[in-house]
Write an enzyme that holds these catalytic residues in place. Structure first.
Site, mmCIF file in Angstrom:
data_model
loop_
_atom_site.group_PDB
_atom_site.id
_atom_site.type_symbol
_atom_site.label_atom_id
_atom_site.label_comp_id
_atom_site.label_asym_id
_atom_site.label_seq_id
_atom_site.Cartn_x
_atom_site.Cartn_y
_atom_site.Cartn_z
ATOM 1 N N PRO A 64 0.826 -0.966 -0.119
ATOM 2 C CA PRO A 64 -0.253 -0.216 -0.433
ATOM 3 C C PRO A 64 0.986 1.819 0.319
ATOM 4 O O PRO A 64 2.041 1.447 0.942
ATOM 5 C CB PRO A 64 -0.523 -0.243 1.265
ATOM 6 C CG PRO A 64 -0.018 -0.813 2.259
ATOM 7 C CD PRO A 64 1.240 -1.746 1.262
ATOM 8 N N ALA A 90 0.059 5.482 -0.260
ATOM 9 C CA ALA A 90 -0.620 7.020 -0.020
ATOM 10 C C ALA A 90 0.025 7.528 -0.771
ATOM 11 O O ALA A 90 0.897 7.592 -0.992
ATOM 12 C CB ALA A 90 -0.813 7.243 1.069
ATOM 13 N N GLN A 118 -6.551 -0.954 2.567
ATOM 14 C CA GLN A 118 -5.740 -1.519 4.393
ATOM 15 C C GLN A 118 -6.543 -0.303 4.611
ATOM 16 O O GLN A 118 -6.800 1.129 4.205
ATOM 17 C CB GLN A 118 -4.760 -0.700 3.701
ATOM 18 C CG GLN A 118 -3.823 -0.670 5.239
ATOM 19 C CD GLN A 118 -2.712 -0.465 5.433
ATOM 20 O OE1 GLN A 118 -2.175 0.863 4.965
ATOM 21 N NE2 GLN A 118 -1.848 -0.287 6.031
ATOM 22 N N CYS A 170 2.648 2.703 9.967
ATOM 23 C CA CYS A 170 2.473 4.392 9.171
ATOM 24 C C CYS A 170 3.692 5.167 10.403
ATOM 25 O O CYS A 170 3.260 5.452 11.701
ATOM 26 C CB CYS A 170 1.187 4.937 8.753
ATOM 27 S SG CYS A 170 1.596 7.277 8.318
ATOM 28 N N LYS A 194 -0.212 -4.722 8.871
ATOM 29 C CA LYS A 194 0.969 -3.809 8.511
ATOM 30 C C LYS A 194 1.886 -3.952 9.434
ATOM 31 O O LYS A 194 1.695 -2.271 10.103
ATOM 32 C CB LYS A 194 0.770 -4.152 6.957
ATOM 33 C CG LYS A 194 1.907 -3.281 6.237
ATOM 34 C CD LYS A 194 2.124 -2.858 4.601
ATOM 35 C CE LYS A 194 3.631 -2.181 4.388
ATOM 36 N NZ LYS A 194 3.518 -0.916 4.523
ATOM 37 N N ASN A 212 9.671 -7.102 2.772
ATOM 38 C CA ASN A 212 9.119 -5.932 2.407
ATOM 39 C C ASN A 212 10.195 -5.228 2.842
ATOM 40 O O ASN A 212 10.042 -4.985 4.211
ATOM 41 C CB ASN A 212 7.420 -5.034 3.239
ATOM 42 C CG ASN A 212 7.390 -3.694 2.745
ATOM 43 O OD1 ASN A 212 7.193 -2.855 3.277
ATOM 44 N ND2 ASN A 212 7.428 -3.583 1.230
ATOM 45 N N GLY A 213 10.113 -4.161 2.431
ATOM 46 C CA GLY A 213 11.390 -2.628 2.189
ATOM 47 C C GLY A 213 12.844 -3.045 1.363
ATOM 48 O O GLY A 213 13.205 -4.369 1.501
ATOM 49 N N GLY A 268 7.182 -1.778 -2.798
ATOM 50 C CA GLY A 268 6.290 -0.230 -2.586
ATOM 51 C C GLY A 268 6.665 0.681 -3.340
ATOM 52 O O GLY A 268 6.493 0.712 -5.170
ATOM 53 N N ARG A 269 7.745 1.090 -3.316
ATOM 54 C CA ARG A 269 8.540 2.280 -4.799
ATOM 55 C C ARG A 269 9.354 1.749 -5.740
ATOM 56 O O ARG A 269 9.388 2.366 -7.025
ATOM 57 C CB ARG A 269 9.878 2.675 -3.772
ATOM 58 C CG ARG A 269 9.258 3.487 -2.791
ATOM 59 C CD ARG A 269 9.912 4.175 -1.829
ATOM 60 N NE ARG A 269 10.883 3.237 -0.571
ATOM 61 C CZ ARG A 269 11.600 3.488 0.371
ATOM 62 N NH1 ARG A 269 11.909 4.623 0.463
ATOM 63 N NH2 ARG A 269 11.923 2.426 0.978
HETATM 64 C C1 FMN Z 1 4.851 7.035 -0.907
HETATM 65 C C2 FMN Z 1 4.526 6.438 0.458
HETATM 66 C C3 FMN Z 1 3.407 5.939 0.768
HETATM 67 C C4 FMN Z 1 3.420 5.237 1.364
HETATM 68 N N1 FMN Z 1 1.743 4.781 2.479
HETATM 69 C C5 FMN Z 1 1.537 3.531 2.743
HETATM 70 C C6 FMN Z 1 0.138 3.393 3.572
HETATM 71 O O1 FMN Z 1 -0.892 3.803 2.890
HETATM 72 N N2 FMN Z 1 0.177 2.338 4.010
HETATM 73 C C7 FMN Z 1 1.041 1.420 4.213
HETATM 74 O O2 FMN Z 1 1.003 0.064 4.721
HETATM 75 N N3 FMN Z 1 2.514 1.125 4.170
HETATM 76 C C8 FMN Z 1 3.165 2.773 3.398
HETATM 77 N N4 FMN Z 1 4.096 2.775 2.982
HETATM 78 C C9 FMN Z 1 4.999 1.927 2.794
HETATM 79 C C10 FMN Z 1 5.321 1.256 2.655
HETATM 80 O O3 FMN Z 1 4.124 0.243 2.147
HETATM 81 C C11 FMN Z 1 6.667 0.115 1.750
HETATM 82 O O4 FMN Z 1 6.326 -0.676 3.428
HETATM 83 C C12 FMN Z 1 7.617 0.891 2.435
HETATM 84 O O5 FMN Z 1 7.600 2.231 1.001
HETATM 85 C C13 FMN Z 1 8.789 -0.300 1.956
HETATM 86 O O6 FMN Z 1 9.073 -0.743 1.081
HETATM 87 P P1 FMN Z 1 9.642 -0.688 -0.752
HETATM 88 O O7 FMN Z 1 11.722 -0.561 -0.160
HETATM 89 O O8 FMN Z 1 9.137 -1.575 -1.207
HETATM 90 O O9 FMN Z 1 9.334 1.012 -0.559
HETATM 91 C C14 FMN Z 1 4.464 4.122 2.053
HETATM 92 C C15 FMN Z 1 5.857 4.050 1.258
HETATM 93 C C16 FMN Z 1 5.920 5.633 -0.045
HETATM 94 C C17 FMN Z 1 6.983 5.389 -0.186
#
Ligand code: FMN
Length: 304
Positions: free
Chosen positions: A15, A17, A69, A99, A137, A197-198, A221-222
């Site tokens: 997820p 935002a 979520q 969050c 999460k 994740n990460g 995510g990203r």
């Molecule tokens: C712009 C942005 C918005 C995010 N919004 C949420 C969210 O709404 N809910 C959530 O559980 N995690 C949120 N995250 C966290 C991501 O789900 C993820 O856990 C985090 O970015 C690490 O994973 P990644 O390295 O693959 O990006 C957000 C991350 C980013 C960068």
């Protein structure tokens, strides 16, 4: 991987935002994502009938294993949100306990729930009473990762069907490298699937994370921003779609929900990711940011 009785093949779209809107979830599904998550929506917002919250929960048939979520720390509102009719269309409901944003943490929501595991447990126990499939999460911790495994076990015992762990503490926000060690300990402490994740952005980093943690799956995510095609590396998705095709579909779906001005604005930040680091990308991004209409934006997309 199986969460409750839901079969999930491939990597999950985490997820995000402002990014995992219905259009992006659809294109990630078409590219092979095994499950896709809405951005976090307020449990209270849903109960108070916020139109904005409902828009965030818009879905299309293209979405595969649609997951909602929600966030909140009041067990009553969490349960009421899970019981809301709009949730019928989602395969599962994930509760945000990761969050890091101050305005969320200040309300004891998001990652603040990791500081109060007894409240987090009550939240999950109430959510489960809705008879929906409930997942959590979280991060590896708030200040440190010492109690990650214990927290994840408590979520399992409260009734969560799976837990996604982002390998950073709240203190870290998004800085530094994701730490897989606490995720490994969490995996060892429970029987339910744990999703790592990460910093996972391709098959190689996913395999490394799976090897290091023993997790049942990975969430990206990203690494999916501007690159929904990443999911084709894990599962047979439609790898032949071009960026222009996925952007067209993305726009089409957002146009079902929002007025043109909002679609144009929302698409600008997505387009910026598609062209990041590409030759001529900066010019395309600048042109996109100047666009005032979908017609202009669609012209620009032809160059991506
Ligand atoms: C712009 C942005 C918005 C995010 N919004 C949420 C969210 O709404 N809910 C959530 O559980 N995690 C949120 N995250 C966290 C991501 O789900 C993820 O856990 C985090 O970015 C690490 O994973 P990644 O390295 O693959 O990006 C957000 C991350 C980013 C960068």
């Amino acid at each position: 991987m199986k969460i409750a009785d839901i079969e999930i093949k491939g990597a999950l779209l985490a997820p995000m935002a402002g990014y995992t809107d219905a259009g992006f979830r659809a294109v990630c599904s078409l590219c092979g994502a095994g499950a896709v998550f809405t951005e976090m929506v307020s449990a209270k917002g849903l109960i108070y009938d916020s139109e904005k919250t409902k828009d965030l929960l818009y879905t299309t048939p293209a979405e595969k294993v649609s997951c909602a979520q929600i966030f909140g720390a009041d067990p009553y509102f969490i349960r009421a949100a899970c019981e809301h009719k709009i949730m019928d269309k989602f395969a599962l409901i994930d509760i945000n306990m990761g969050c890091p944003v101050p305005k969320i943490v200040k309300n004891k929501e998001g990652s603040a729930l990791m500081l109060d595991p007894a409240l987090a447990e009550r939240v999950v126990k109430e959510a489960v009473k809705s008879k929906r499939v409930i997942t959590v999460k979280c991060r590896t911790g708030f200040y440190d990762s010492l109690s990650c495994a214990d927290f994840v076990k408590r979520m399992q015992d409260a009734g969560a069907s799976a837990v996604t762990v982002h390998g950073r503490t709240r203190e870290q926000f998004y800085a530094g490298r994701a730490d897989m060690e606490p995720i490994k300990k969490a995996v060892e402490s429970v029987d339910i699937p744990v999703i790592a994740n990460g910093d996972i952005k391709d098959k190689e980093s996913a395999e490394k994370a799976l090897k290091e943690t023993g997790a049942a799956g990975v969430a990206i995510g990203r690494g999916a921003l501007g690159n929904p095609f990443v999911f084709a590396q894990f599962c047979r998705g439609n790898a032949s779609m071009t960026a222009a095709q996925v952007l067209d579909l993305h726009i089409k779906i957002l146009s079902e929900i929002y007025p043109e001005k909002k679609v144009v604005n929302d698409m600008k930040k997505h387009i910026a990711f598609y062209v990041k680091g590409r030759k001529g990308g900066k010019e395309i991004k600048l042109a996109a940011f100047k666009a005032q209409s979908l017609k202009e934006l669609e012209e620009i997309i032809r160059y991506i």
